[in-house]
Write a protein that holds these residues in place. Structure first.
Motif, PDB file in Angstrom:
ATOM      1  N   ASP A 186       0.826  -1.204   0.000  1.00  8.85           N
ATOM      2  CA  ASP A 186       0.000   0.000   0.000  1.00  8.85           C
ATOM      3  C   ASP A 186       0.861   1.256   0.000  1.00  8.85           C
ATOM      4  O   ASP A 186       0.554   2.233  -0.690  1.00  8.85           O
ATOM      5  CB  ASP A 186      -0.925  -0.007   1.228  1.00  8.85           C
ATOM      6  CG  ASP A 186      -1.917   1.150   1.207  1.00  8.85           C
ATOM      7  OD1 ASP A 186      -2.763   1.181   0.293  1.00  8.85           O
ATOM      8  OD2 ASP A 186      -1.845   2.014   2.091  1.00  8.85           O
ATOM      9  N   ILE A 187       1.957   1.239   0.762  1.00 10.22           N
ATOM     10  CA  ILE A 187       2.863   2.396   0.805  1.00 10.22           C
ATOM     11  C   ILE A 187       3.473   2.653  -0.564  1.00 10.22           C
ATOM     12  O   ILE A 187       3.531   3.792  -1.046  1.00 10.22           O
ATOM     13  CB  ILE A 187       3.965   2.165   1.865  1.00 10.22           C
ATOM     14  CG1 ILE A 187       3.367   2.194   3.266  1.00 10.22           C
ATOM     15  CG2 ILE A 187       5.059   3.223   1.729  1.00 10.22           C
ATOM     16  CD1 ILE A 187       4.347   1.791   4.355  1.00 10.22           C
ATOM     17  N   LEU A 188       3.917   1.580  -1.224  1.00  9.74           N
ATOM     18  CA  LEU A 188       4.499   1.726  -2.563  1.00  9.74           C
ATOM     19  C   LEU A 188       3.470   2.220  -3.569  1.00  9.74           C
ATOM     20  O   LEU A 188       3.788   3.032  -4.444  1.00  9.74           O
ATOM     21  CB  LEU A 188       5.076   0.379  -3.018  1.00  9.74           C
ATOM     22  CG  LEU A 188       6.314  -0.106  -2.250  1.00  9.74           C
ATOM     23  CD1 LEU A 188       6.695  -1.517  -2.711  1.00  9.74           C
ATOM     24  CD2 LEU A 188       7.482   0.841  -2.438  1.00  9.74           C
ATOM     25  N   LYS A 189       2.244   1.751  -3.430  1.00 11.03           N
ATOM     26  CA  LYS A 189       1.169   2.182  -4.320  1.00 11.03           C
ATOM     27  C   LYS A 189       0.895   3.665  -4.152  1.00 11.03           C
ATOM     28  O   LYS A 189       0.680   4.383  -5.131  1.00 11.03           O
ATOM     29  CB  LYS A 189      -0.079   1.365  -4.029  1.00 11.03           C
ATOM     30  CG  LYS A 189      -1.261   1.708  -4.930  1.00 11.03           C
ATOM     31  CD  LYS A 189      -2.462   0.837  -4.589  1.00 11.03           C
ATOM     32  CE  LYS A 189      -3.654   1.189  -5.463  1.00 11.03           C
ATOM     33  NZ  LYS A 189      -4.837   0.331  -5.119  1.00 11.03           N
ATOM     34  N   GLN A 190       0.897   4.125  -2.895  1.00 11.25           N
ATOM     35  CA  GLN A 190       0.633   5.539  -2.639  1.00 11.25           C
ATOM     36  C   GLN A 190       1.753   6.426  -3.180  1.00 11.25           C
ATOM     37  O   GLN A 190       1.508   7.535  -3.675  1.00 11.25           O
ATOM     38  CB  GLN A 190       0.462   5.789  -1.127  1.00 11.25           C
ATOM     39  CG  GLN A 190      -0.713   5.061  -0.493  1.00 11.25           C
ATOM     40  CD  GLN A 190      -2.039   5.421  -1.136  1.00 11.25           C
ATOM     41  OE1 GLN A 190      -2.285   6.567  -1.503  1.00 11.25           O
ATOM     42  NE2 GLN A 190      -2.902   4.410  -1.290  1.00 11.25           N
ATOM     43  N   LYS A 191       2.984   5.936  -3.125  1.00  8.81           N
ATOM     44  CA  LYS A 191       4.114   6.715  -3.630  1.00  8.81           C
ATOM     45  C   LYS A 191       4.075   6.877  -5.132  1.00  8.81           C
ATOM     46  O   LYS A 191       4.582   7.867  -5.689  1.00  8.81           O
ATOM     47  CB  LYS A 191       5.427   6.038  -3.214  1.00  8.81           C
ATOM     48  CG  LYS A 191       5.763   6.218  -1.724  1.00  8.81           C
ATOM     49  CD  LYS A 191       7.129   5.628  -1.418  1.00  8.81           C
ATOM     50  CE  LYS A 191       7.518   5.877   0.032  1.00  8.81           C
ATOM     51  NZ  LYS A 191       8.863   5.327   0.359  1.00  8.81           N
ATOM     52  N   LYS A 192       3.481   5.908  -5.830  1.00 10.44           N
ATOM     53  CA  LYS A 192       3.412   5.966  -7.294  1.00 10.44           C
ATOM     54  C   LYS A 192       2.370   6.942  -7.779  1.00 10.44           C
ATOM     55  O   LYS A 192       2.365   7.321  -8.953  1.00 10.44           O
ATOM     56  CB  LYS A 192       3.127   4.564  -7.851  1.00 10.44           C
ATOM     57  CG  LYS A 192       4.301   3.596  -7.689  1.00 10.44           C
ATOM     58  CD  LYS A 192       3.942   2.241  -8.262  1.00 10.44           C
ATOM     59  CE  LYS A 192       5.100   1.261  -8.118  1.00 10.44           C
ATOM     60  NZ  LYS A 192       4.767  -0.069  -8.671  1.00 10.44           N
TER      61      LYS A 192
END
Length: 284
Positions: free
Chosen positions: A277-283
């Motif tokens: 989820d963190i990586l998704k939000q960063k993208k």
């Protein structure tokens, strides 16, 4: 024989569905495609309105993003539906509805591929269930008129199918059809609105849940409730819904069931889904 009701926001999809029905149904039908692009009415309202105007006594409420894959499915469904104790027939459902919030076997497009899921251990044509997925629901007009879709509690697009099939299951037997197959081109969405709707559903049915398609001992009920609670926590993490089930919920579950196998996998699952989820939000 059938009045097939589709709430449409995509005329091209509705035309494809009607063409598919014409090629596969194998019995008389009328097709009602309710154009909902302007009014945006809730499904309960659309379905009740169209069912009241239906020409035939066998109703089918269907999403426009499906495709029937079995030729002659109309007679297969009609024969079973004509049985006096038959309630709703669909293509995906559950043998139980528990007290805990839960998410949702057909062929379904998911992440670009076919994912056939076959859960018919008894090898029967129709499996008894309690609830059914709303992608396609068959019911006699007389049964629908005894219950109707609950427009007040479910004014939008979620929860109507579980609620309706639970209501029918109080008087009749619902079934998943294992002889005909359907393809669904949607994986569904799990949003705050979906969660709020599920909570309304559980408040409405709290005095009747759990419900089962067959008798079950209390020990088995307790086991399913424990498993479903763990599953829903992981399911919310997987969908990125940490606002609904967070780390604390996982810790509370582990504290209550420290020796459960379901508890052992919660922490690793949390780490995986939280990082995703963190990586998704960063993208974004």
């Amino acid at each position: 024989m059938f009045t097939i009701i589709c709430c449409s926001v995509d005329p091209a999809a509705a035309r494809r569905l009607e063409k598919n029905i014409a090629a596969t149904c194998g019995c008389p039908y009328e097709f009602i495609a309710y154009d909902n692009r302007i009014n945006g009415d809730g499904l309960c309202k659309v379905f009740n309105r169209c069912a009241a105007a239906a020409r035939y006594d066998m109703l089918c409420f269907v999403h426009e993003d499906v495709e029937f894959q079995t030729e002659g499915w109309g007679q297969i469904i009609a024969t079973k539906l004509a049985e006096a104790d038959c309630g709703v027939i669909g293509f995906a459902g559950s043998i139980l509805k528990l007290k805990h919030l839960t998410g949702w076997h057909y062929v379904q497009y998911m992440r670009g591929g076919h994912h056939p899921v076959d859960k018919n251990p008894d090898g029967v044509d129709f499996s008894p269930v309690v609830t059914l997925d709303g992608m396609c629901l068959f019911v006699r007009r007389e049964v629908w008129s005894e219950t109707l879709f609950d427009e007040q509690t479910f004014p939008r697009f979620h929860g109507y199918d579980i609620d309706f099939t639970l209501a029918v299951a109080c008087r009749y037997r619902n079934y998943v059809c294992n002889r005909a197959f359907i393809e669904h081109f949607s994986t569904g969405g799990y949003t705050r609105e979906w969660i709020r709707t599920m909570k309304r559903l559980h408040r409405k049915w709290r005095d009747r849940l759990p419900m089962f398609a067959m008798p079950m001992p209390q020990s088995e009920i307790d086991r399913y409730e424990r498993i479903s609670e763990s599953y829903f926590i992981r399911f919310m993490w997987q969908k990125g819904c940490f606002f609904e089930r967070g780390f604390g919920h996982g810790m509370q579950y582990i504290a209550r069931y420290p020796l459960s196998g379901a508890s052992w996998i919660l922490l690793p699952k949390y780490v995986v889904y939280k990082l995703r989820d963190i990586l998704k939000q960063k993208k974004k």
